[in-house]
Every structure is written in C-alpha cells, then in structure tokens.
Design an enzyme around this catalytic site. Structure first.
Site, mmCIF file in Angstrom:
data_model
loop_
_atom_site.group_PDB
_atom_site.id
_atom_site.type_symbol
_atom_site.label_atom_id
_atom_site.label_comp_id
_atom_site.label_asym_id
_atom_site.label_seq_id
_atom_site.Cartn_x
_atom_site.Cartn_y
_atom_site.Cartn_z
ATOM 1 N N HIS A 1 2.969 0.357 -3.929
ATOM 2 C CA HIS A 1 3.372 -0.961 -3.798
ATOM 3 C C HIS A 1 3.879 -1.373 -5.174
ATOM 4 C CE1 HIS A 1 -0.177 -3.704 -4.890
ATOM 5 N NE2 HIS A 1 -0.386 -2.340 -5.108
ATOM 6 N N GLU B 1 -2.055 -0.555 -11.840
ATOM 7 C CA GLU B 1 -3.029 -1.788 -11.229
ATOM 8 C C GLU B 1 -4.455 -1.318 -11.503
ATOM 9 O OE1 GLU B 1 -2.298 -3.433 -7.367
ATOM 10 O OE2 GLU B 1 -3.123 -5.248 -7.902
ATOM 11 N N HIS C 1 -0.972 4.824 -10.556
ATOM 12 C CA HIS C 1 -0.648 3.677 -10.280
ATOM 13 C C HIS C 1 -1.516 2.691 -11.208
ATOM 14 C CE1 HIS C 1 -0.150 -0.381 -8.616
ATOM 15 N NE2 HIS C 1 -1.096 -0.443 -7.641
ATOM 16 N N ASP D 1 -7.443 -1.937 -10.622
ATOM 17 C CA ASP D 1 -8.447 -1.355 -9.774
ATOM 18 C C ASP D 1 -8.362 0.073 -9.916
ATOM 19 O OD1 ASP D 1 -5.985 -1.633 -8.528
ATOM 20 O OD2 ASP D 1 -6.894 -1.501 -6.599
ATOM 21 N N HIS E 1 -8.150 3.964 -1.767
ATOM 22 C CA HIS E 1 -9.178 2.973 -1.126
ATOM 23 C C HIS E 1 -9.586 3.481 0.339
ATOM 24 C CE1 HIS E 1 -8.341 -0.228 -4.123
ATOM 25 N NE2 HIS E 1 -7.051 -0.139 -3.999
ATOM 26 N N HIS F 1 -7.472 -10.299 -4.426
ATOM 27 C CA HIS F 1 -6.567 -11.397 -4.637
ATOM 28 C C HIS F 1 -6.047 -11.985 -3.483
ATOM 29 C CE1 HIS F 1 -4.139 -7.690 -4.329
ATOM 30 N NE2 HIS F 1 -4.322 -7.126 -5.612
ATOM 31 N N ASP G 1 -2.257 4.038 -3.358
ATOM 32 C CA ASP G 1 -2.756 2.640 -2.361
ATOM 33 C C ASP G 1 -1.904 3.165 -1.258
ATOM 34 O OD1 ASP G 1 -4.013 0.950 -3.913
ATOM 35 O OD2 ASP G 1 -2.389 0.144 -4.922
ATOM 36 N N TYR H 1 -4.800 -3.814 5.913
ATOM 37 C CA TYR H 1 -4.482 -3.466 4.562
ATOM 38 C C TYR H 1 -2.879 -3.240 4.672
ATOM 39 C CZ TYR H 1 -4.325 -0.315 0.369
ATOM 40 O OH TYR H 1 -4.174 0.393 -0.688
HETATM 41 FE FE1 FEO Z 1 -2.156 -1.645 -6.011
HETATM 42 FE FE2 FEO Z 1 -5.324 -0.701 -5.460
HETATM 43 O O1 FEO Z 1 -4.088 -1.271 -6.413
#
Ligand code: FEO
Length: 391
Positions: free
Chosen positions: A142, A78, A76, A80, A220, A22, A161, A189
């Site tokens: 986040h 999101e 979280h 992903d 990640h 993104h 994250d 990051y």
């Molecule tokens: Fe905020 Fe890795 O997603």
C-alpha cells in the site's frame, strides 16, 4: 519454532495489546511477521516494529546465529516492518539490505542518507542455494515502495501487508484459528487499509499472474497455509466492488431526533427482509463501521445540525469514508435541526465526494419528527431495500 516450509521459519513478534493502529481500532492486536530462510545463504524477509526487536532476535537465535544472515529483504519501509533494521545491522553488519527502488529511497529517508541498500532493479532475484528469492514491485499496495518476495521452490508468496489481518494469536496458520474471526479481521484490514488502492491491487494481481501459489505469508496476522484461495478470492471480490444486499445506517444524535429517523429507516429496510445494521457514532468507531460498509450496497448517513453544519462525529466518519472511497454504493443523508439546518446538505455533499450514488430525499426534520414523518422514513427505508435487492 514455527516452520512454514523446509528451512523457512516465522521469526516475528506478537503485539497482543495494540488497540489503535494509526486510527484503525485493532480489537484483537496484531503481529509483525518476519521470515527467516536458511539455505546455503541465509535471508531475513522484513523485521518487526522496533520495540519488538528482542522478541524477533530470540526467535532467530533459536535457529541460526544472527551474524550468519546474509540478506535482509525489506518488502516495505513502514516502521512496523523496517523498525528493527538498524538494530539488526548493529548485530550483523555484513547483511546486504535489498528493497525496491522507492524502498531504498525511503530507507535512506528514515535511517540516514548513508544507509546502504541494493535495489531490486540491480538484483531482481537471489539464489540462496536450493531456494531462490524472486522480487516483484507492487507499488501502492500500500505504499510506493511495496514489493513481494516469492520462493518458487516452495511456491511461497511473502506479500508483506497484502492479504494480512490485524490478529494477534498464539497460532500461526489459517487451519489453526476460527475461520469467522480470521475473515472478520481480513475484511476489516482490507476495508481500513487497502480499499482505496483497489486499482493498484488489480495491477498487483496482474503482476502476480501465473505464479503457482501454495502458501501466502503476509506481514501481519495468520499465514494462509491450507487455503490461500480463500483470501485471493476475497480480494478479487473486494477489488471488483462486489456487494451484498445489505444496508448500513450510520448516524449520531443530540436529543434523539436523528436517531428516531435512523430507527425508522432500519425498520423499513428490515421489513423487506434485507440485512441492515445500525451504528451510532458516539458508540462505534469509524474503522468498525467502514468494515461493515465494505460489502454493503447502501449507506445511509444521519446527522443533527450543529453550528449550521455536521455533527463532529459524523464529519469525522464522512472524512474517514472519503479517504477510503468504498466502491459501487448507493447512499442517502438524513438529519434533524433546530432552526437553520445544514447538516443534511453537508452530508450529501460529502457522500457525493466519496463517489457514492446519492438518493435524494426530504428526511430532514425540525426539532422532532412527527409520526407521519417517521412513517415516510420507514417507506424510504423500504425503497432502499427494494433497490439493494435488485442492484
Ligand atoms: Fe504498511 Fe504493516 O505496514
């Protein structure tokens, strides 16, 4: 199979080819890390981006029948990390999903109002047998839903994250990869995702205070197995806005005039022995520049005037920087124009809006800067160098 601790496994997926997350260029790809904890009860912490569901399931099946999973912890929402939840529930319908309060709401927003999930307000910890999962909300690190899972018996923190990096690798642990690469990606990051949320990160550090942490396994990239202190200390530094005597000169140019001023500034800063980096925005992406700005003390932004305002690439960069709000910087604008001007003034307005302390100057030149004008830019660069050395 990759084991972090006795009975704790990495079952995530490697996204070797993603280059734009993104709007943030991920030159080295990324991973989506899921963790399987096999005890009397079996828990999966986070899933992977939907496309990678088969890869996660292949890794889970090497260890346990997915139908035996009792709990799915969604740290979280999101996609992903939550993107494979509904597919997992088709395979293992008995799984109880656990998330923060906002996480439960987000899961319903994403996957349907009838999505069943338990809030950590009802279950703030789970006993799996020999191991315990403790949950703590870290809102806005986040997203409002963000939370961490901590396994006290293993002194293992699963912070989603936070502390991550976009780094695809065949290796999973910090002691298996090049440290410079690891820190470069951790820095990028933080700069591109976490930087504007430094207050929330500070609060999260308070929430985690007193935890005995032996290993940090983010959602990640690489797992901090041998030296989690490195990333904890880096976050403390970044949150405090600590910077180095370093200057970033970022600009674009139409016919070379603004670039001449940029080069003169670089010459001036460099002649004083201060580290300086020069980025032309037609060649370097906003997300790469912002990673360099994180630890720099000064940012000098140059733009030619186009249609009485900022050059589009410079406007884009300033918008990106305004969203990420780098702390504790000084800055200045410079530019060139053909008749009315306007880009330098607009850049100054944006620099102030970022929260950067603006150093006023007259580095704005009609058509082409003369040798004398460029000499003034060199002198201004020397002045900036002197300021970053002493502040
Ligand atoms: Fe905020 Fe890795 O997603």
């Amino acid at each position: 199979m990759t084991q972090l601790k006795d009975g704790v496994y990495w079952v995530g997926a490697i996204d070797w080819n993603i280059r734009n997350f993104h709007g943030y260029l991920t030159h080295r790809g990324t991973t989506y890390n899921s963790y399987l904890i096999v005890d009397d009860k079996v828990a999966l912490v986070d899933t992977v981006k939907e496309h990678f569901f088969p890869e996660m399931m292949r890794r889970i099946r090497e260890i346990v029948d997915p139908k035996k999973i009792d709990y799915l912890i969604s740290n979280h929402t999101e996609p992903d990390h939550s993107g494979s939840i509904t597919k997992l529930l088709e395979v293992a319908p008995g799984v109880e999903v656990i998330a923060s309060d906002p996480g439960v709401r987000n899961l319903r927003a994403y996957y349907g109002e009838d999505f069943e999930a338990t809030s950590i307000k009802e279950k703030s910890s789970l006993n799996l047998g020999l191991k315990t999962l403790n949950f703590a909300a870290i809102p806005m690190v986040h997203w409002p839903d963000s939370m961490v899972t901590y396994i006290p018996e293993d002194r293992l923190l699963l912070p989603n994250d936070a502390f991550g990096q976009h780094l695809a690798s065949s290796k999973r642990f910090d002691d298996e990869v090049e440290q410079a690469v690891l820190m470069q990606e951790a820095t990028a990051y933080y700069a591109n995702i976490v930087m504007p949320l430094w207050m929330s990160v500070s609060r999260a550090f308070k929430a985690l205070e007193g935890l005995d942490i032996d290993m940090i396994a983010p959602s990640h990239g690489i797992i901090w197995r041998s030296n989690p202190g490195v990333i904890l200390e880096a976050y403390q530094r970044w949150v405090s806005g600590e910077s180095k005597p370093k200057v970033v000169v970022v600009y674009d140019t139409m016919w070379g005039s603004t670039e001449k001023v940029a080069e003169a500034l670089v010459e001036g800063v460099s002649s004083e022995g201060v580290t300086v980096q020069q980025y032309r925005l037609s060649e370097t992406h906003n997300s790469d520049v912002i990673a360099e700005i994180l630890e720099a003390r000064a940012v000098l932004v140059g733009s030619p005037t186009l249609n009485n305002g900022l050059f589009p690439s410079v406007a884009s960069f300033l918008t990106y920087m305004k969203g990420l709000k780098p702390k504790n910087k000084i800055g200045a604008a410079f530019g060139s124009y053909g008749w009315g001007g306007g880009a330098k003034r607009a850049a100054e307005t944006e620099i102030k809006a970022v929260g950067i302390e603006l150093i006023e100057n007259d580095l704005d030149y009609k058509f082409r800067p003369t040798d004398e004008e460029l000499e003034r830019a060199v002198e201004f660069g020397k002045g900036i160098a002197a300021r970053v050395k002493t502040s």
